[in-house]
Design a protein around this motif. Structure first.
Motif, mmCIF file in Angstrom:
data_model
loop_
_atom_site.group_PDB
_atom_site.id
_atom_site.type_symbol
_atom_site.label_atom_id
_atom_site.label_comp_id
_atom_site.label_asym_id
_atom_site.label_seq_id
_atom_site.Cartn_x
_atom_site.Cartn_y
_atom_site.Cartn_z
ATOM 1 N N GLN A 3 0.997 -1.262 -0.060
ATOM 2 C CA GLN A 3 0.068 0.119 0.149
ATOM 3 C C GLN A 3 0.776 1.202 0.064
ATOM 4 O O GLN A 3 0.587 2.323 -0.541
ATOM 5 C CB GLN A 3 -0.745 0.029 1.316
ATOM 6 N N ILE A 4 1.999 1.242 0.789
ATOM 7 C CA ILE A 4 3.113 2.294 0.717
ATOM 8 C C ILE A 4 3.171 2.764 -0.842
ATOM 9 O O ILE A 4 3.701 4.111 -0.976
ATOM 10 C CB ILE A 4 4.193 2.007 1.366
ATOM 11 N N LYS A 5 3.394 1.917 -1.690
ATOM 12 C CA LYS A 5 3.650 2.184 -3.053
ATOM 13 C C LYS A 5 2.756 3.131 -3.580
ATOM 14 O O LYS A 5 3.071 3.895 -4.322
ATOM 15 C CB LYS A 5 3.831 0.796 -3.787
ATOM 16 N N HIS A 6 1.253 2.976 -3.416
ATOM 17 C CA HIS A 6 0.357 3.761 -3.933
ATOM 18 C C HIS A 6 0.215 5.043 -3.022
ATOM 19 O O HIS A 6 -0.330 5.893 -3.681
ATOM 20 C CB HIS A 6 -0.839 3.023 -3.890
ATOM 21 N N ASN A 7 0.582 4.962 -1.873
ATOM 22 C CA ASN A 7 0.190 5.940 -0.732
ATOM 23 C C ASN A 7 1.418 6.483 -0.220
ATOM 24 O O ASN A 7 1.711 6.128 0.950
ATOM 25 C CB ASN A 7 -0.971 5.577 0.163
ATOM 26 N N PRO A 8 2.386 7.113 -1.039
ATOM 27 C CA PRO A 8 3.468 7.339 -0.423
ATOM 28 C C PRO A 8 3.691 8.104 0.867
ATOM 29 O O PRO A 8 4.355 8.235 1.776
ATOM 30 C CB PRO A 8 4.540 8.054 -1.521
ATOM 31 N N MET A 9 2.307 8.909 0.829
ATOM 32 C CA MET A 9 2.147 9.542 2.135
ATOM 33 C C MET A 9 2.335 9.062 3.443
ATOM 34 O O MET A 9 2.683 9.552 4.562
ATOM 35 C CB MET A 9 0.654 10.239 2.089
ATOM 36 N N GLU A 10 1.904 7.656 3.423
ATOM 37 C CA GLU A 10 1.717 6.993 4.498
ATOM 38 C C GLU A 10 3.473 6.782 5.120
ATOM 39 O O GLU A 10 3.676 6.896 6.205
ATOM 40 C CB GLU A 10 1.262 5.583 4.182
ATOM 41 N N LEU A 11 4.123 6.797 4.250
ATOM 42 C CA LEU A 11 5.723 6.610 4.614
ATOM 43 C C LEU A 11 6.097 7.804 5.245
ATOM 44 O O LEU A 11 7.032 7.916 5.968
ATOM 45 C CB LEU A 11 6.596 6.249 3.306
ATOM 46 N N LEU A 12 5.728 8.962 4.478
ATOM 47 C CA LEU A 12 6.058 10.376 4.956
ATOM 48 C C LEU A 12 5.428 10.398 6.508
ATOM 49 O O LEU A 12 5.977 11.134 7.270
ATOM 50 C CB LEU A 12 5.549 11.552 4.076
ATOM 51 N N ASP A 13 4.018 9.977 6.694
ATOM 52 C CA ASP A 13 3.629 9.978 7.823
ATOM 53 C C ASP A 13 4.481 9.441 8.877
ATOM 54 O O ASP A 13 4.509 9.921 9.920
ATOM 55 C CB ASP A 13 2.284 9.344 7.732
ATOM 56 N N LEU A 14 5.055 8.229 8.496
ATOM 57 C CA LEU A 14 5.817 7.302 9.463
ATOM 58 C C LEU A 14 7.104 8.195 9.518
ATOM 59 O O LEU A 14 7.819 7.661 10.730
ATOM 60 C CB LEU A 14 6.270 6.171 8.812
ATOM 61 N N SER A 15 7.480 9.093 8.873
ATOM 62 C CA SER A 15 8.942 9.629 8.775
ATOM 63 C C SER A 15 8.979 11.000 9.646
ATOM 64 O O SER A 15 9.741 11.383 10.176
ATOM 65 C CB SER A 15 9.422 9.724 7.375
#
Lengths: 271, 323
Positions: free
Chosen positions: A37-49
């Motif tokens: 899902q992170i691939k489609h929603n890179p925001m999630e990774l930003l959220d984590l970071s």
């Protein structure tokens, strides 16, 4: 409508039970599902970071000099603690995702498949552990760019990683329990804010215990967040290791023993 | 005759509510069986028990010859389930949703990919295959959901209110899919609130109410039982209401009902329509509305149970939260 068609002429009799290896394969597939899902929603990774990085920057440069005299000294004191805080906040993603699956019917779909009963939960926890490892590593790298230096070499770093992951794995059972009990995903986040915020701020992760009012010090000393933060300081920077590490592991075991059965029972009851 | 699904005396309680009060079903292999009833009647609970998601408090059931309680893992290898809510992972693309199911069912990477592409093409989703499911329309989501339950080529397919909330075109498309599946030998258990849907698809219908099967038969048998059609007459002048009531009752040989100024009466013979027109004309009654239509579920219910198919809000909410 050719492909949707069914029933090959001869069918092998279906197997009665599932092996553990098959269950592990299901777990890996379901972990892939959470991570892809992170691939489609890179925001999630930003959220984590973004949040952890922002906290490191803000605390180092806004409070650092006031609390520890210099931002460099403060970073050494605070970075291990902020890793603990961030990891605890991140455990909430497990309950959040689980609740989403439960309310949207995805969990039912998975349970109607011939897969291991524990795989949906295990897959989610595995994926969240990977995300945890990512944000711990990110915090460490950002800290090192700002001047943080490890005191016990690679071994100390690996031990700190392992210890923090073990602790969050145990703590995530609380998140699973909350995720099963509430009726919408947002409530998991509200719970996280209401409990984890005060819990982590009333520890010694940002301010040394002796700089707090006396009545608060008693609590700060027994707060598990303080204990885990001390263990990480010992492993990553300097200071006592054996005591805090042992206590951290005890806490992890305690949390798992109490909350895992509660969470599993609540889940069984809900579905 | 072999039965793909058999249930005997299924009872399931949720606290003080009895969702199933002894459900018996026998679904012949390779047919569409319709479970018809209002919200809260126990349709979803029945499906959940048969699909191994819920255990019954009493009674037993087999799917594909395997006991749902003792051999759930075997049952799961034979079934596909499409629930009331399109239960696809919205963050994943169409392809990934189907890949996930294929991989969980033990297909190899290439096999799962081929199967996903095949199903996406079948359901006219190829163009949207690489898009996250959250960007799909309601109809597309349902199709993806149905495709997901077909990845493993199930022998028995449970469709729980598959067309609720769909526009007529998507609904017709879904009906076509069901017909194709059955032509290929799949057994389908369909729950629905719409008599028309059961009528279109099912070779046999069980009407459920308050957790019990209260009537069962072919669509024709059920319609015959309930009079089948309803005559509606609304006089332009409310003063003519008594005349209309008398005419309707006499021609249909049944007791008409009045709601505001509209008279309805169940009829079994379509020839009553011209007769009513002649009689009203002779009596000089001007008519604002005159119609002969198929009996609605509500009327089937009324005639079967003697009570309206009330929307049992509590049971419904409970079923919803447990679903």
């Amino acid at each position: 409508m050719t492909a949707a068609t069914a029933t090959p002429a001869t069918l092998p009799a279906p197997a009665r039970r599932l092996g553990v290896v098959a269950g592990l394969r299901h777990t890996a597939t379901l972990a892939w599902r959470s991570l892809v899902q992170i691939k489609h929603n890179p925001m999630e990774l930003l959220d984590l970071s973004i949040q952890p990085v922002m906290f490191v920057l803000l605390f180092t440069y806004v409070f650092g000099t006031a609390i520890a005299g210099s931002s460099g000294d403060y970073l050494r004191f605070m970075l291990p603690g902020i890793m603990v805080q961030n990891a605890l906040f991140a455990t909430m993603t497990t309950g959040f995702g689980l609740n989403q699956d439960l309310t949207k019917g995805v969990f039912d779909r998975l349970r109607a498949l011939p897969i291991a009963r524990w795989a949906p939960l295990a897959g989610r926890i595995l994926a969240d552990t990977v995300k945890q490892a990512w944000s711990i590593a990110l915090l460490l790298v950002v800290g090192m760019i700002l001047g943080f230096r490890v005191g016990n070499g690679l071994l100390g770093v690996l031990a700190a990683f392992a210890l923090l992951l073990a602790f969050t794995l145990a703590a995530s059972w609380i998140s699973v329990l909350v995720g099963v009990l509430v009726n919408e995903p947002e409530k998991v986040q509200i719970f996280g804010f209401m409990v984890i915020f005060p819990l982590t701020f009333t520890s010694n992760i940002f301010v040394p215990t002796e700089r707090m009012p006396g009545w608060l010090q008693h609590w700060v000393e027994i707060n598990p967040v303080t204990i885990v933060a001390d263990a990480l300081r010992g492993l990553l920077v300097t200071g006592p290791v054996a005591g805090p590490v042992a206590q951290t592991l005890l806490w992890a075991v305690g949390l798992a023993v109490v909350f895992a059965p509660l969470a599993v029972r609540a889940l069984r009851r809900r579905v | 005759m072999t039965y793909a699904i058999r249930a005997e005396g299924l009872v399931r309680r949720f606290g003080d509510t009895t969702a199933l009060a002894g459900v018996d079903l026998a679904v012949p292999t390779g047919t569409v069986f319709g479970l018809l009833g209002p919200n809260g009647a126990g349709k979803t609970t029945t499906v959940r028990v048969l699909a191994t998601l819920l255990t019954a408090d009493e009674g037993q059931a087999t799917v594909g010859g395997y006991d749902v309680r003792r051999d759930p893992h075997r049952v799961r290898q034979l079934i596909g389930l499409t629930g009331q809510y399109a239960s696809v992972d919205e963050a994943l693309t169409g392809t990934e949703n189907l890949l996930l199911i294929g991989r969980l069912l033990g297909l190899g990477r290439a096999q799962a990919r081929a199967r996903a592409a095949e199903l996406l093409a079948d359901f006219q989703l190829s163009d949207a295959a690489g898009r996250a499911a959250k960007t799909y329309s309601g109809g597309m989501r349902r199709r993806l959901d149905l495709a997901a339950s077909l990845v493993g080529r199930p022998q028995v397919l449970f469709l729980d209110e598959p067309t609720t909330g769909l526009d007529p075109r998507s609904r017709n498309e879904l009906w076509d899919v069901v017909r194709t599946l059955v032509a290929d030998g799949v057994t389908v258990l369909l729950t629905t609130q719409y008599l028309e849907e059961a009528d279109q698809l099912a070779s046999e219908i069980a009407v459920v109410d308050h957790g019990r099967v209260i009537a069962q038969g072919t669509p024709e048998e059920l319609k015959a039982k309930t009079g089948g059609q309803v005559l509606t007459v609304r006089p332009a002048d409310p003063a003519d209401l008594p005349t209309v009531l008398a005419v309707a009752g006499e021609v249909a040989r049944a007791t008409p009902e009045v709601a505001q100024t509209t008279v309805t009466v169940p009829v079994s013979d379509p020839d009553v329509l011209p007769a009513v027109v002649r009689r009203l004309d002779a009596a000089d009654v001007r008519v604002a509305e005159l119609a002969l239509r198929g009996a609605s579920l509500d009327e089937v219910f009324l005639s079967l149970t003697g009570h309206r198919a009330e929307q049992d809000a509590d049971t419904d909410a409970m079923e919803g939260s447990l679903a």
